[in-house]
Design a protein around this motif. Structure first.
Motif, PDB file in Angstrom:
ATOM      1  N   PHE A 153       0.811  -1.203   0.000  1.00  0.00           N
ATOM      2  CA  PHE A 153       0.000   0.000   0.000  1.00  0.00           C
ATOM      3  C   PHE A 153       0.854   1.267   0.000  1.00  0.00           C
ATOM      4  O   PHE A 153       1.915   1.319   0.620  1.00  0.00           O
ATOM      5  N   GLY A 154       0.333   2.292  -0.672  1.00  0.00           N
ATOM      6  CA  GLY A 154       0.931   3.608  -0.606  1.00  0.00           C
ATOM      7  C   GLY A 154       0.494   4.318   0.673  1.00  0.00           C
ATOM      8  O   GLY A 154      -0.331   3.803   1.431  1.00  0.00           O
ATOM      9  N   PRO A 155       1.024   5.522   0.909  1.00  0.00           N
ATOM     10  CA  PRO A 155       0.734   6.249   2.152  1.00  0.00           C
ATOM     11  C   PRO A 155      -0.639   6.906   2.185  1.00  0.00           C
ATOM     12  O   PRO A 155      -1.086   7.362   3.240  1.00  0.00           O
ATOM     13  N   GLY A 156      -1.318   6.972   1.041  1.00  0.00           N
ATOM     14  CA  GLY A 156      -2.673   7.521   1.014  1.00  0.00           C
ATOM     15  C   GLY A 156      -2.730   8.978   0.609  1.00  0.00           C
ATOM     16  O   GLY A 156      -1.754   9.729   0.766  1.00  0.00           O
ATOM     17  N   THR A 157      -3.881   9.360   0.080  1.00  0.00           N
ATOM     18  CA  THR A 157      -4.206  10.759  -0.230  1.00  0.00           C
ATOM     19  C   THR A 157      -5.480  11.113   0.509  1.00  0.00           C
ATOM     20  O   THR A 157      -6.506  10.448   0.336  1.00  0.00           O
ATOM     21  N   ARG A 158      -5.399  12.137   1.333  1.00  0.00           N
ATOM     22  CA  ARG A 158      -6.581  12.575   2.097  1.00  0.00           C
ATOM     23  C   ARG A 158      -7.272  13.672   1.322  1.00  0.00           C
ATOM     24  O   ARG A 158      -6.721  14.765   1.148  1.00  0.00           O
ATOM     25  N   LEU A 159      -8.491  13.381   0.855  1.00  0.00           N
ATOM     26  CA  LEU A 159      -9.235  14.314   0.012  1.00  0.00           C
ATOM     27  C   LEU A 159     -10.472  14.824   0.734  1.00  0.00           C
ATOM     28  O   LEU A 159     -11.246  14.040   1.294  1.00  0.00           O
ATOM     29  N   THR A 160     -10.647  16.134   0.718  1.00  0.00           N
ATOM     30  CA  THR A 160     -11.845  16.755   1.271  1.00  0.00           C
ATOM     31  C   THR A 160     -12.541  17.533   0.166  1.00  0.00           C
ATOM     32  O   THR A 160     -11.892  18.312  -0.543  1.00  0.00           O
ATOM     33  N   VAL A 161     -13.845  17.301   0.027  1.00  0.00           N
ATOM     34  CA  VAL A 161     -14.639  18.023  -0.977  1.00  0.00           C
ATOM     35  C   VAL A 161     -15.634  18.918  -0.247  1.00  0.00           C
ATOM     36  O   VAL A 161     -16.457  18.427   0.539  1.00  0.00           O
TER      37      VAL A 161
END
Lengths: 113, 114
Positions: free
Chosen positions: B105-113
């Motif tokens: 797994f990658g470290p992730g992307t935290r997305l807020t809309v």
């Protein structure tokens, strides 16, 4: 409904105590994985179990897959602060269409000094 | 090896905007995956790929698109972002199918809309 049920949802354990986390499915599990996730970070692979009755250990963590391949347990002996985090089980579930893993919701583990 | 890398780490989008989440792996893995993780929930599979030029839908593909022009890269495209797409997005890769090989797994992307 959730295909993989983890229990407990959260766990607070005093440092040095043992603990067990369970992962249960109503369907046969193939390629059962345990991952650990630290808050705000990615998933770290712990162990993989494939065969019914299989048991693997790494340092103080032992994982088992029951004979019917529908339940797995993760046992930590003499817990340490470094064990704190979220433990996720993931598996290829029989009858699953997509070629990815199904995950449980995770177990939040807190180690109290 | 860098393993699985993801960019950006954080992003805030306005409703209706579009963006691409980047994912790359340097392990020569055939299989790549995109998952989303909502608070208190397990990871759910969005799209996956079994090799360059081949992609397929996972459990929650609506609102997303992917492409796999090379073995290394597997970008995830969000069109017309909606608040329901607020989540943490993880990219993963493996050499073989999930029933026989672990996923990295990658470290992730935290997305807020908003």
């Amino acid at each position: 409904s959730q295909e993989l049920e983890q229990s407990p949802q959260s766990l607070i354990v005093q440092e040095g105590k043992n603990l067990t986390i369970n992962c249960t499915s109503s369907k046969t599990l193939y390629g059962l994985y345990w991952y650990k996730q630290k808050y705000g970070e990615g998933l770290i692979f712990l162990m993989m179990l494939q065969k019914g009755g299989e048991e693997k250990s790494h340092e103080k963590i032992t994982a088992k897959l029951d004979e019917k391949k529908q339940q797995s347990s993760l046992h930590i002996t003499a817990s340490q602060p470094s064990h704190a985090g979220i433990y996720l089980c993931g598996a290829r579930v029989s009858g699953g269409g997509a070629d990815g893993l199904t995950f449980g919701k995770g177990t939040h583990l807190i180690i109290q000094p | 090896n860098a393993g699985v890398t993801q960019t950006p780490k954080f992003r805030i989008l306005k409703i209706g905007q579009s963006m691409t989440l980047q994912c790359a792996q340097d392990m020569n893995h055939n299989y790549m995956y995109w998952y989303r993780q909502d608070p208190g929930m397990g990871l759910k599979l969005i799209y996956y790929s079994v090799g360059a030029g081949i992609t397929d839908k996972g459990e929650v593909p609506n609102g997303y698109n992917v492409s796999r022009s090379t073995t290394e890269d597997f970008p995830l495209r969000l069109e017309l972002a909606a608040p329901s797409q607020t989540s943490v997005y993880f990219c993963a890769s493996s050499y073989a199918p999930p029933q026989i090989d672990k996923q990295y797994f990658g470290p992730g992307t935290r997305l807020t809309v908003l």
